[in-house]
Scaffold this motif. Structure first.
Motif, PDB file in Angstrom:
ATOM      1  N   VAL A  22     -21.497  -9.783  22.823  1.00  0.00           N
ATOM      2  CA  VAL A  22     -20.145  -9.373  23.210  1.00  0.00           C
ATOM      3  C   VAL A  22     -19.622 -10.341  24.261  1.00  0.00           C
ATOM      4  N   GLN A  23     -18.370 -10.737  24.116  1.00  0.00           N
ATOM      5  CA  GLN A  23     -17.731 -11.599  25.108  1.00  0.00           C
ATOM      6  C   GLN A  23     -16.414 -10.975  25.556  1.00  0.00           C
ATOM      7  N   LEU A  24     -16.116 -11.158  26.843  1.00  0.00           N
ATOM      8  CA  LEU A  24     -14.837 -10.720  27.388  1.00  0.00           C
ATOM      9  C   LEU A  24     -14.069 -11.957  27.835  1.00  0.00           C
ATOM     10  N   GLN A  25     -12.845 -12.083  27.379  1.00  0.00           N
ATOM     11  CA  GLN A  25     -12.014 -13.224  27.727  1.00  0.00           C
ATOM     12  C   GLN A  25     -10.808 -12.723  28.506  1.00  0.00           C
ATOM     13  N   ALA A  26     -10.754 -13.103  29.782  1.00  0.00           N
ATOM     14  CA  ALA A  26      -9.636 -12.706  30.629  1.00  0.00           C
ATOM     15  C   ALA A  26      -8.597 -13.816  30.670  1.00  0.00           C
ATOM     16  N   SER A  27      -7.345 -13.427  30.757  1.00  0.00           N
ATOM     17  CA  SER A  27      -6.254 -14.395  30.813  1.00  0.00           C
ATOM     18  C   SER A  27      -5.068 -13.794  31.542  1.00  0.00           C
ATOM     19  N   GLY A  28      -4.093 -14.655  31.886  1.00  0.00           N
ATOM     20  CA  GLY A  28      -2.855 -14.174  32.463  1.00  0.00           C
ATOM     21  C   GLY A  28      -2.674 -14.419  33.941  1.00  0.00           C
ATOM     22  N   GLY A  29      -3.690 -14.949  34.605  1.00  0.00           N
ATOM     23  CA  GLY A  29      -3.552 -15.214  36.025  1.00  0.00           C
ATOM     24  C   GLY A  29      -2.592 -16.359  36.289  1.00  0.00           C
ATOM     25  N   GLY A  30      -2.275 -16.566  37.570  1.00  0.00           N
ATOM     26  CA  GLY A  30      -1.380 -17.650  37.919  1.00  0.00           C
ATOM     27  C   GLY A  30      -0.871 -17.522  39.337  1.00  0.00           C
ATOM     28  N   LEU A  31       0.128 -18.328  39.631  1.00  0.00           N
ATOM     29  CA  LEU A  31       0.754 -18.346  40.958  1.00  0.00           C
ATOM     30  C   LEU A  31       2.115 -17.667  40.869  1.00  0.00           C
ATOM     31  N   VAL A  32       2.360 -16.736  41.771  1.00  0.00           N
ATOM     32  CA  VAL A  32       3.621 -15.991  41.771  1.00  0.00           C
ATOM     33  C   VAL A  32       4.035 -15.725  43.202  1.00  0.00           C
ATOM     34  N   GLN A  33       5.320 -15.612  43.418  1.00  0.00           N
ATOM     35  CA  GLN A  33       5.813 -15.286  44.743  1.00  0.00           C
ATOM     36  C   GLN A  33       5.680 -13.794  45.021  1.00  0.00           C
ATOM     37  N   ALA A  34       5.606 -13.452  46.281  1.00  0.00           N
ATOM     38  CA  ALA A  34       5.539 -12.045  46.672  1.00  0.00           C
ATOM     39  C   ALA A  34       6.719 -11.288  46.062  1.00  0.00           C
ATOM     40  N   GLY A  35       6.408 -10.109  45.556  1.00  0.00           N
ATOM     41  CA  GLY A  35       7.424  -9.310  44.879  1.00  0.00           C
ATOM     42  C   GLY A  35       7.474  -9.539  43.390  1.00  0.00           C
TER      43      GLY A  35
END
Length: 122
Positions: A1-14
């Protein structure tokens, strides 16, 4: 079984980000999927959980801002993060308790994804 996480990044507060965690492999069922995070110099902490039946739980620090969900057909969990704060900056990890076929018919194991960086600037 493998788990692939995605969607992170840099964002401003709020701002907002949506993380995804896709499980793949020989999966009979998934009992629980959860999101943890670990900031530099701190211990890994539980952020949110989603268990069978749609039961969710959240850390006090994210209640009202984060929403965890799951698409059972895709074996994928999501973490919608709104109103992000600089203190939400961390590496986010997904975890899943997965029931897999074994010699004993079936067994449940815990798996981790590789982590995805979320950085919130002030």
């Amino acid at each position: 079984v493998q788990l692939q996480a995605s969607g992170g990044g840099l964002v401003q507060a709020g701002g907002a980000l949506r993380l995804a965690c896709a499980a793949s492999g020989r999966i009979l069922s998934i009992n629980r999927m959860a999101w943890y995070r670990q900031a530099p110099g701190k211990q890994r902490e539980l952020v949110a959980t989603y268990t069978n039946g749609g039961v969710t739980n959240y850390a006090d620090s994210v209640k009202g801002r984060f929403t965890v969900s799951r698409d059972d057909a895709k074996n994928t969990a999501y973490l919608q993060m709104n109103s992000l704060k600089p203190e939400d900056t961390a590496v986010y990890y997904c975890n899943a308790e997965v029931r897999i076929p074994t010699m004993a018919l079936a067994s449940t194991y815990s798996y981790w994804g590789q982590g995805t960086q979320v950085t919130v600037s002030s």
